[in-house]
Structure formats: C-alpha cells, structure tokens
Motif scaffolding. Structure first.
Motif, PDB file in Angstrom:
ATOM      1  N   ILE A 140       0.839  -1.206   0.000  1.00 28.33           N
ATOM      2  CA  ILE A 140       0.000   0.000   0.000  1.00 28.33           C
ATOM      3  C   ILE A 140       0.866   1.246   0.000  1.00 28.33           C
ATOM      4  CG2 ILE A 140      -1.533   1.373   1.498  1.00 28.33           C
ATOM      5  CD1 ILE A 140      -3.106  -1.146   2.034  1.00 28.33           C
ATOM      6  N   LYS A 141       1.932   1.248   0.782  1.00 30.53           N
ATOM      7  CA  LYS A 141       2.822   2.412   0.825  1.00 30.53           C
ATOM      8  C   LYS A 141       3.508   2.625  -0.524  1.00 30.53           C
ATOM      9  CE  LYS A 141       3.782   2.543   5.789  1.00 30.53           C
ATOM     10  NZ  LYS A 141       4.802   2.377   6.846  1.00 30.53           N
ATOM     11  N   GLN A 142       3.768   1.511  -1.243  1.00 29.28           N
ATOM     12  CA  GLN A 142       4.386   1.632  -2.570  1.00 29.28           C
ATOM     13  C   GLN A 142       3.371   2.126  -3.602  1.00 29.28           C
ATOM     14  OE1 GLN A 142       5.972  -2.238  -3.424  1.00 29.28           O
ATOM     15  NE2 GLN A 142       7.894  -1.901  -2.293  1.00 29.28           N
ATOM     16  N   LYS A 143       2.201   1.498  -3.640  1.00 24.71           N
ATOM     17  CA  LYS A 143       1.199   1.808  -4.657  1.00 24.71           C
ATOM     18  C   LYS A 143       0.581   3.198  -4.477  1.00 24.71           C
ATOM     19  CE  LYS A 143       1.359  -2.163  -6.835  1.00 24.71           C
ATOM     20  NZ  LYS A 143       1.758  -2.274  -8.272  1.00 24.71           N
ATOM     21  N   PHE A 144       0.520   3.644  -3.223  1.00 25.56           N
ATOM     22  CA  PHE A 144      -0.094   4.954  -2.950  1.00 25.56           C
ATOM     23  C   PHE A 144       0.933   5.991  -2.502  1.00 25.56           C
ATOM     24  CE2 PHE A 144      -3.646   1.971  -2.314  1.00 25.56           C
ATOM     25  CZ  PHE A 144      -4.600   2.538  -3.146  1.00 25.56           C
TER      26      PHE A 144
END
Length: 346
Positions: A17-21
């Motif tokens: 999630i931290k990567q994608k967002f």
C-alpha cells in the motif's frame, strides 16, 4: 485529508500500500494507519476518532474482520468499512454487508480498483458529514428562528412566502424583570448573563405551558404572543404563573442582594403577523406588529414590581374568570385619549 486504517495480519500488505499509494501519501491526499489484527485496529480507532475509512481483512488473529465489523456497529461508529479479503465467497460477502460493510474487494488486490473503491467511500463519508453538519446547523437555527420561518424556507417560493403577512387575533404580553438593568451595571458580565438566563428559563417554561410563543428577548424583557382559542385567558394564566415562580425565587447572595420581580403588560386584539426586515440583507424577524404590541409594552412600562396590567377591553373579557381591580385612567404615549387600566390579582 481522509485518514484510512488498514487492518490485516499480512505485513507485506502495508509495504504494498505504501508503494502503490506513495504519490497520494506524498501529496497528503491520503493518510494511512496500519494494524495487524482487529483488537489493534479498535485501539487505533479509539485514539484517532478522525479516521473515517477502514480496510479490513476477514481472517485475522485475536479479533477477525467480521467481529470487528460487529464491534463498530455496536459503537455506532461513522467509520465506513471496506473488506479486503481472499475469502470472497457469497456467504462471507453477505455476512460482511449485513454487519455494515460498505464494500468488498477480493485478494489478490487490484490496486486501481482499490483506489476507485476508496474514492467512492470517501465521497460517501463526505455526504454523511455534510448531512450531519446540516442537521447540526438546522438544530442551531431552530434556537434562533421561528418555526414558521423554517417551514417557509423548505418551500420553493421562498422569496414570495417570506414576505407574506396576515392579520390575526392574538394577545401580546411583555414581561420585564424589574430593576435588573441597574443591578447588571454593578456585576460581572458572566454573572449577569447566567442569572438572566436562569430567570428567562423560568418565564419561558410558563409561557410554553400555556401554548404561548416567545416572540423575542429584549434585554431583560420577553415579548410573548398567544394565538388561537382563549388566547387572552391563556396569556393571563401564564402571566400569573410567571409572577408566582419569579416571586418565589431566592434573592442573590451578594452585596446587592437582588430579589427578582416582574412587571407585566397584556393587550389583546388584531395584530399583523409576518416577517419584518430586509429580504435583500436576508435579515428577517418573524413577529407581530401593530397597536396591540405598542399598548402591551406601554402597559408593562407602567406596571410596578409583581404587577400585571391590562386595559378595559381585556378586563371585560376576563372579569368573570379572574380577580381584577381598577387602577385608573392613564395617558399612554401616542394615545389620543387616556385608557382605563386594571390590575390582575389572581
């Protein structure tokens, strides 16, 4: 900025999630919080009441996602939950929806779909917030605006209706707290306001008990209007009850030792009822005007402490029901001829 809590025992989901967002997080479009189970999620929600969206797995240790949903429902939380789970069978989806889930996203997660779901959930949360704000503002508005005006405001022909008026039979009562102005000049503002509001609460209670309407607060006085059947009798009953309640209030325990008393003037007859003010400024006061209002106020001005004054017209209507005594003729401001005044005793 929407705050989103992700509850999932798979630690790599936090990394994903931290990567994608990362762009949305960098631009402060979203702020994410993470929990590894339902119990930890409840603690984070308790410590961060401004979190509005929960992304929750179903299968988690200590407290699973479906049980977490039940906990949120019990607490009447405004948090909207999106289930993110590999258990995407119809039974789990139906159970989640029945327990209050807003949506369901299946694993493996399609992050484009997840972002669209988050955006949709944010819009729903904002709609709820706007509705709650409108309700709050409407409740506050009701403290200051007459019910009739609020009814008018909900209609389509607002401009025309707001300026409508009518002539009605009513009784107007002015109730003034005697000598309060001189008392207020020597006391702290906070004490004056609290004491005045206390007296007003007593007076308003008796006015409402007789189906009267508090038209306005005027300094340390109240203007009340009574309409419909037996409006004069009900106005007199309310005035007697106010006098009794105020007379029984204890004196203030200070150097001035103020003992509250009321002076009351009552006048019955035709009044013009409508919204008075400026439509262009959107400042209108739903009130009554006319000679009846002016006379009631002038009778109150002549009344002494604990005295209720009426004119001869009102006396003729209530003399069979109330004990009154004649005070005498008096010249009132802007009246061509003196009027005969009576005092209502009981």
């Amino acid at each position: 900025m929407p705050k989103i809590l992700v509850a999932d025992d798979e630690a790599d989901l936090e990394v994903l999630i931290k990567q994608k967002f990362r762009r949305q997080i960098r631009d402060k479009k979203y702020e994410f919080y993470f929990a590894l189970n339902g119990m930890e999620a409840l603690t984070i929600l308790e410590n961060n009441p401004d979190i509005t969206i929960l992304l929750s797995d179903i299968n988690m240790p200590e407290l699973d996602g479906l049980s977490l949903l039940s906990k949120l429902s019990e607490s009447s939380s405004l948090v909207k939950t999106v289930m993110v789970s590999a258990y995407g069978d119809m039974e789990n989806i139906r159970t989640a929806m029945n327990r209050g889930a807003f949506d369901f996203v299946c694993k493996p997660v399609n992050f484009e779909d997840l972002e669209l779901t988050i955006e949709k959930t944010i819009q729903h949360v904002n709609q709820i917030k706007n509705t709650l704000q409108a309700i709050k503002e409407n409740n506050i508005l009701r403290m200051y605006v007459d019910e009739t005006v609020l009814n008018f405001m909900s209609r389509q022909d607002v401009e025309t209706t707001l300026l409508a008026n009518e002539t009605v039979e009513a009784t107007v009562v002015f109730l003034d707290i005697c000598s309060f102005t001189s008392f207020a000049e020597k006391e702290p503002a906070d004490k004056v306001v609290k004491l005045l509001n206390r007296y007003f609460e007593v007076m308003v209670k008796e006015i409402i008990a007789q189906n009267g309407h508090v038209d306005k607060f005027m300094g340390d006085a109240i203007m009340a209007v009574f309409r419909d059947d037996f409006h004069l009798d009900r106005a007199v009953e309310a005035s007697l009850a106010v006098r009794k309640e105020i007379d029984e209030l204890p004196s203030t325990s200070d150097d001035q030792n103020f003992s509250p008393k009321v002076a009351i003037g009552i006048k019955s007859g035709e009044v013009i009822s409508g919204n008075i003010g400026s439509a262009s400024l959107r400042r209108l006061d739903y009130t009554v005007i006319g000679d009846v209002v002016n006379t009631a106020q002038r009778l109150q001005t002549r009344a002494k402490a604990s005295q209720i004054l009426i004119d001869d017209h009102a006396y003729e209507q209530i003399r069979q029901s109330f004990n009154c005594k004649i005070v005498g003729e008096a010249a009132l401001k802007n009246k061509k001829t003196p009027i005969l005044i009576y005092e209502v005793l009981s």
